[in-house]
Design an enzyme around this catalytic site. Structure first.
Site, PDB file in Angstrom:
ATOM      1  N   ARG A 497       0.839  -1.207   0.000  1.00 48.52           N
ATOM      2  CA  ARG A 497       0.000   0.000   0.000  1.00 48.52           C
ATOM      3  C   ARG A 497       0.877   1.260   0.000  1.00 48.52           C
ATOM      4  O   ARG A 497       2.100   1.183  -0.123  1.00 48.52           O
ATOM      5  CB  ARG A 497      -0.949  -0.016   1.200  1.00 48.52           C
ATOM      6  CG  ARG A 497      -0.254   0.113   2.537  1.00 48.52           C
ATOM      7  CD  ARG A 497      -1.284   0.258   3.654  1.00 48.52           C
ATOM      8  NE  ARG A 497      -0.649   0.278   4.955  1.00 48.52           N
ATOM      9  CZ  ARG A 497      -0.979  -0.533   5.950  1.00 48.52           C
ATOM     10  NH1 ARG A 497      -1.903  -1.452   5.790  1.00 48.52           N
ATOM     11  NH2 ARG A 497      -0.368  -0.425   7.103  1.00 48.52           N
ATOM     12  N   ASP A 498       0.234   2.403   0.177  1.00 51.49           N
ATOM     13  CA  ASP A 498       0.972   3.670   0.140  1.00 51.49           C
ATOM     14  C   ASP A 498       1.678   3.911   1.473  1.00 51.49           C
ATOM     15  O   ASP A 498       1.459   4.925   2.115  1.00 51.49           O
ATOM     16  CB  ASP A 498       0.002   4.814  -0.188  1.00 51.49           C
ATOM     17  CG  ASP A 498      -1.193   4.834   0.771  1.00 51.49           C
ATOM     18  OD1 ASP A 498      -1.278   3.934   1.639  1.00 51.49           O
ATOM     19  OD2 ASP A 498      -2.035   5.745   0.646  1.00 51.49           O
ATOM     20  N   GLU A 499       2.480   2.961   1.876  1.00 49.87           N
ATOM     21  CA  GLU A 499       3.192   3.090   3.143  1.00 49.87           C
ATOM     22  C   GLU A 499       4.591   2.488   2.967  1.00 49.87           C
ATOM     23  O   GLU A 499       5.536   3.200   2.745  1.00 49.87           O
ATOM     24  CB  GLU A 499       2.400   2.415   4.263  1.00 49.87           C
ATOM     25  CG  GLU A 499       2.934   2.805   5.631  1.00 49.87           C
ATOM     26  CD  GLU A 499       1.916   2.640   6.749  1.00 49.87           C
ATOM     27  OE1 GLU A 499       0.802   2.165   6.518  1.00 49.87           O
ATOM     28  OE2 GLU A 499       2.279   2.998   7.893  1.00 49.87           O
ATOM     29  N   TRP A 558       8.134   1.405  19.880  1.00 50.97           N
ATOM     30  CA  TRP A 558       8.631   1.555  18.507  1.00 50.97           C
ATOM     31  C   TRP A 558      10.092   2.037  18.557  1.00 50.97           C
ATOM     32  O   TRP A 558      11.015   1.312  18.207  1.00 50.97           O
ATOM     33  CB  TRP A 558       7.720   2.487  17.711  1.00 50.97           C
ATOM     34  CG  TRP A 558       6.583   1.753  17.039  1.00 50.97           C
ATOM     35  CD1 TRP A 558       6.449   1.505  15.707  1.00 50.97           C
ATOM     36  CD2 TRP A 558       5.426   1.155  17.670  1.00 50.97           C
ATOM     37  NE1 TRP A 558       5.297   0.789  15.465  1.00 50.97           N
ATOM     38  CE2 TRP A 558       4.654   0.550  16.649  1.00 50.97           C
ATOM     39  CE3 TRP A 558       4.987   1.038  18.970  1.00 50.97           C
ATOM     40  CZ2 TRP A 558       3.464  -0.140  16.912  1.00 50.97           C
ATOM     41  CZ3 TRP A 558       3.792   0.354  19.235  1.00 50.97           C
ATOM     42  CH2 TRP A 558       3.058  -0.219  18.219  1.00 50.97           C
ATOM     43  N   GLU A 770      -1.763  -8.294   8.547  1.00 48.09           N
ATOM     44  CA  GLU A 770      -1.626  -7.181   9.480  1.00 48.09           C
ATOM     45  C   GLU A 770      -2.583  -7.313  10.663  1.00 48.09           C
ATOM     46  O   GLU A 770      -2.252  -6.987  11.785  1.00 48.09           O
ATOM     47  CB  GLU A 770      -1.941  -5.873   8.729  1.00 48.09           C
ATOM     48  CG  GLU A 770      -1.860  -4.631   9.583  1.00 48.09           C
ATOM     49  CD  GLU A 770      -1.941  -3.358   8.752  1.00 48.09           C
ATOM     50  OE1 GLU A 770      -2.474  -3.420   7.637  1.00 48.09           O
ATOM     51  OE2 GLU A 770      -1.440  -2.324   9.212  1.00 48.09           O
ATOM     52  N   HIS A 791       2.117  -8.572   6.265  1.00 49.30           N
ATOM     53  CA  HIS A 791       2.743  -7.795   7.331  1.00 49.30           C
ATOM     54  C   HIS A 791       3.541  -8.799   8.163  1.00 49.30           C
ATOM     55  O   HIS A 791       2.968  -9.786   8.597  1.00 49.30           O
ATOM     56  CB  HIS A 791       1.634  -7.204   8.195  1.00 49.30           C
ATOM     57  CG  HIS A 791       1.655  -5.726   8.321  1.00 49.30           C
ATOM     58  ND1 HIS A 791       1.373  -4.897   7.269  1.00 49.30           N
ATOM     59  CD2 HIS A 791       1.906  -4.911   9.385  1.00 49.30           C
ATOM     60  CE1 HIS A 791       1.446  -3.639   7.691  1.00 49.30           C
ATOM     61  NE2 HIS A 791       1.784  -3.621   8.979  1.00 49.30           N
TER      62      HIS A 791
END
Ligand code: RAM
Length: 906
Positions: A497-499, A558, A770, A791
């Site tokens: 995707r756009d990521e 993260w 995901e 993912h």
């Protein structure tokens, strides 16, 4: 505990005087390179293995020699470095300590060792290595590009998104001894020499680093490609990650001009040399067949614009323009690429094709993966062929919603009627299905019209786990495909995707499993360099690396990649340099944590237990576990790992200071978030609440049992289904195994219903998703736009295949001592695999028939192992046919063992 050293004596050995001590094997440089050219380290690290077949179990000393000339015999002197005899059992990560090595330098090295009887081995085979261009000053070339892309001329986005073609002709008049092409781009490039692609399988080079700080360069040996007379060096060039689109459609997309840099260094047989560099003497064109290229959006190819022979000698480039040049920027380091590039590694044929409309066909490649297609289809002049992709179909529907704004479509405009052959160059797609439309519909599509070319960073896959459960094996394969798809120069969250970003939290969950499944050390340590480069002055580590402006804050769980990743890599490799290199970053990240906390309680923002199933709170995607609890737990964890790092690096004062800080955070954590029954004072009690406390050792020893009981209670309440997201899931297995509840991990692992791993397999998954409920055969796709079917984060469970089912963990960093404790369960009658260690693989193979266990174990040379067998009936154990007492074996020597025993409860 029974010492098992005596077992080694069972293997017949020749008397010492006759023994031949076989030479070391598998010589490696740095993170695992053999005979590299263009190598990146000026002080290489050397590693080798004792031969697994030889007679020697242990190394007691070694000698490394490095020379500028090859060794002709055992006595050849080493002119660069001779370590002499060093008494040490270490066989990995030994630093070069000889005369300084320079860019381009070629050297030869060999090693021998002394075994436990102080006998010297033969010298190993000689291995060579050659350094790349280590410094910007080695470059005489300039960045070049097409004049229309000069920023002074205010080029449009269209111009900047149009690939450039560059060429240079030169003469070779004498026989060539050696030719090296040093090359890179701001953008992505494909180099050609005399019409041939220099490295046909390398794609999207140089890959993705924080370009404002460092760009990686590649080195190719093109000695054999030059010919006497006229030669042509050429390249095509597109924006890639440098100037293409990253994340949502943004203003900065296609705003920077892609640029190319090359330096061809030829050494002639007569000793003279010649260097061809990128400069204004190159010719450039933007009138080639690739009209548009974007990572997310795909490629547009116009057959009418083809320029036959453009990259070879003899081509008429009169209509091409002189390239413009820009100087190198001293702030942007040019450094040899420090891990293998993305390569085309496999071709998957289409397994079926279905005609879904007039001139529309959908091909199925049987596997969700990443790369580009190769198509051979009948075309009609002027009728565009459109190629779309999808990860899945639902009842025939071609599902592209989850690509979000990524157009992920290639177009081919045929100029002639007839068969066309096409494979995109400067894009990549995440897909299993491909829809081709616009072909000549008078012909029936067939599977041989299309192949899928699989691309990923060229990590070596071990393919090293299997079991008696077909579904578990499918899960293991799905996790491997998740890794292959997302190891695309950097660790991506998702590839479609756009990521497609290097999300740090996902990396935390997947680092260790990936190291068990593939030779990925170079990949991770290269990415860590980028993480260091992106850390800001306050110690903040962005959410994804490399960073591009999109989401600006930092998240606990993260950014803790700054401490977790170096520490875990050290556990797996024993390479102290990974701690040395990252220590300052770890301390910086602690500073940032501190700045976000008050009285040791952290208020750092967090994505929480991302995508936890069945959330009851409003925060939906962020789960129900208290955010401040999560942030404080990670603060403690990062402090603890940094304290251990300081200790390992001999910085004892710092280690002590951090250990004290850790106790303070621990106390604050307990007081702030839990009552005396360890129930949360506010917010929800979640599985992850207790997993964090237990895995990060935040509960006082005396209260661990209480915390565990809460966790078990929560599991029971969910019928032994997990309720964990990205943070909790990676902690589940180790916490339960430590508590002696591997039976529950098997329960979770073999659950067929949502949320579980097998649920995805029951619904057709060929990769990890995901979300636990990304798709179901019945209800179709999760309506959320954020719904990747590829993912790797939940692939974290494969860690337990190696550490639990096979039962192998490092008892000391780098597996110098190995702990083996396979976890048996009635759900599996067999499991086998190899766990990689720096000393060679540990092999485990177990079978259970009628409660009788046969376990074959191979312990690699130069290590010792402690083996414990849960569920074994006392008095039933034999080792290599000899009855023994007990089920725990201490300090087992290298070698092969067959253990038989009766199991209880299985
Ligand atoms: C998503 C990414 C990634 C996750 C973050 C929080 O957009 O896909 O997997 O770590 O959000």
């Amino acid at each position: 505990m029974l010492p098992l050293l005596w077992l080694a004596a069972c293997t017949a050995q020749p008397p010492a005087s006759q023994a031949i001590v076989e030479a070391p094997v598998k010589l490696k440089l740095g993170e695992g390179f053999s005979s590299p050219i263009g190598y990146y380290e000026s002080t290489p690290r050397f590693s080798w293995l004792l031969p697994q077949q030889g007679q020697s179990d242990f190394q007691t000393a070694y000698q490394i020699q490095v020379s500028g000339q090859t060794f002709t015999n055992a006595d050849t002197a080493a002119d660069l470095w001779d370590s002499g005899k060093v008494f040490s059992s270490q066989t990995s990560w030994l630093d070069y300590q000889g005369k300084p090595l320079k860019s381009r330098q070629k050297a030869y090295w060999r090693v021998r060792y002394w075994n436990e009887q102080q006998q010297a081995s033969d010298w190993s085979d000689t291995q060579e290595f050659e350094l790349g261009l280590l410094d910007n000053t080695d470059w005489q070339g300039k960045w070049i590009g097409h004049p229309d892309t000069a920023l002074l001329t205010q080029p449009t986005k269209e111009i900047l998104a149009t690939p450039q073609y560059l060429r240079k002709t030169f003469r070779v008049n004498r026989p060539v001894k050696q030719a090296r092409l040093y090359v890179t781009a701001k953008g992505v490039f494909k180099p050609f020499i005399n019409g041939n692609i220099v490295a046909p399988n390398d794609v999207m080079t140089p890959g993705w680093t924080p370009y404002q700080r460092r760009i990686e360069t590649l080195t190719y040996d093109i000695t054999e490609n030059l010919t006497l007379g006229e030669n042509t060096l050429a390249a095509s060039l597109a924006g890639g990650w440098y100037s293409g689109r990253i994340a949502n459609l943004m203003d900065i997309d296609h705003k920077l001009p892609p640029r190319f840099l090359a330096q061809l260094e030829i050494v002639y047989q007569d000793g003279s040399s010649q260097t061809i560099v990128t400069d204004e003497s190159w010719k450039s064109s933007q009138a080639g067949p690739i009209r548009f290229a974007s990572n997310y959006d795909g490629e547009r190819y116009d057959q009418a614009m083809e320029m036959p022979g453009w990259n070879a000698a003899g081509f008429d480039d009169a209509s091409w323009q002189a390239a413009i040049s820009e100087p190198l920027d001293p702030q942007v380091l040019l450094r040899p690429k420090r891990h293998d590039p993305i390569r085309m590694t496999q071709t998957l044929p289409a397994v079926s094709v279905e005609v879904t409309g007039p001139g529309v066909a959908v091909f199925d490649f049987g596997q969700n993966m990443v790369g580009v297609p190769h198509i051979l289809v009948p075309a009609i002049a002027g009728q565009p062929i459109r190629i779309r992709f999808a990860e899945a179909l639902h009842k025939g529907e071609f599902y592209t919603d989850n690509y979000r704004s990524a157009h992920s479509t290639d177009y081919y405009l045929p100029a002639k009627t007839g068969q066309i052959e096409y494979q995109p160059t400067f894009t990549f797609h995440g897909y299993r299905y491909m829809e081709v439309s616009g072909f000549d519909s008078s012909q029936a599509p067939s599977t041989d019209w299309a192949n899928a070319l699989v691309q990923h960073s060229d990590i070596r896959l071990y393919n090293n786990f299997s079991s008696s459960s077909a579904k578990l094996n499918q899960l293991s394969q799905n996790v491997v495909w998740g890794m292959r798809s997302n190891f695309y120069d950097i660790p991506l969250d998702c590839p479609q995707r756009d990521e497609r970003l290097g999300w740090t939290g996902d990396a935390n969950a997947f680092l260790t499993p990936s190291m068990y499944m593939a030779d990925a050390y170079g990949f991770w340590s290269a990415w860590l360099q980028s993480v260091r480069e992106e850390q800001n002055e306050q110690g903040m580590v962005p959410l994804y690396i490399p960073y591009v402006k999109w989401i600006t804050w930092a998240s606990s769980g993260w950014g803790d990649a700054a401490t977790i990743i170096p520490w875990e890599l050290y556990q797996l490799t024993g390479d102290l340099s990974i701690l040395q290199d990252n220590y300052a970053m770890m301390l910086g990240w602690l500073d940032y944590h501190k700045s976000q906390s008050e009285n040791h309680i952290s208020h750092m923002k967090t994505f929480g237990d991302w995508l936890q199933p069945y959330p009851v709170s409003e925060a939906a995607n962020r789960g129900d576990t208290d955010f401040s609890l999560i942030s404080t737990a990670f603060y403690a964890r990062s402090v603890q790992l940094t304290a251990k790092t300081a200790q390992a690096l001999g910085k004892t004062d710092k280690a002590r200071q951090l250990t004290e800080l850790h106790s303070d955070i621990k106390a604050a954590f307990l007081a702030k978030f839990f009552d005396d029954q360890l129930l949360p004072k506010s917010g929800h009690a979640t599985q992850t609440t207790y997993l964090l406390g237990l895995a990060f050792e935040l509960f006082p020893t005396g209260q661990r049992e209480i915390a565990l009981n809460h966790l078990l209670g929560l599991l029971k309440a969910s019928d032994n289904h997990l309720r964990t997201g990205f943070l909790g899931t990676s902690l589940l297995a180790s916490v339960l195994q430590d508590a002696g509840r591997s039976d529950l991990i098997y329960d979770l692992l073999f659950k067929e219903t949502y949320p579980s791993w097998f649920y995805s397999i029951n619904n057709g998954a060929t990769t990890t998703w995901e979300r636990w409920n990304s798709y179901s055969l019945e209800d179709g796709f999760n309506p959320q736009g954020m719904n990747s079917l590829n993912h790797y984060a939940y692939g974290t469970i494969s860690r337990w295949f190696y550490e639990g089912i096979l039962g192998v963990t490092p008892a000391e960093p780098g597996f110098k001592r190995i702990s083996i404790a396979p976890q048996f369960n009635q759900r599996l009658s067999a499991a086998s695999g190899q766990v990689p260690t720096p000393n060679g693989p540990v092999s485990i193979d177990w079978k259970i028939t009628n409660q009788t266990l046969i376990l074959d174990v191979t312990i690699p040379r130069n290590t010792e192992a402690d083996l414990s067998l849960p569920d074994v009936m006392p008095g039933t154990v034999t080792v290599n046919g000899t009855a023994t007492d007990g089920e725990n074996f201490h300090a087992m020597s290298p070698g092969r063992y067959r253990i038989e025993a009766k199991l209880s409860n299985i």
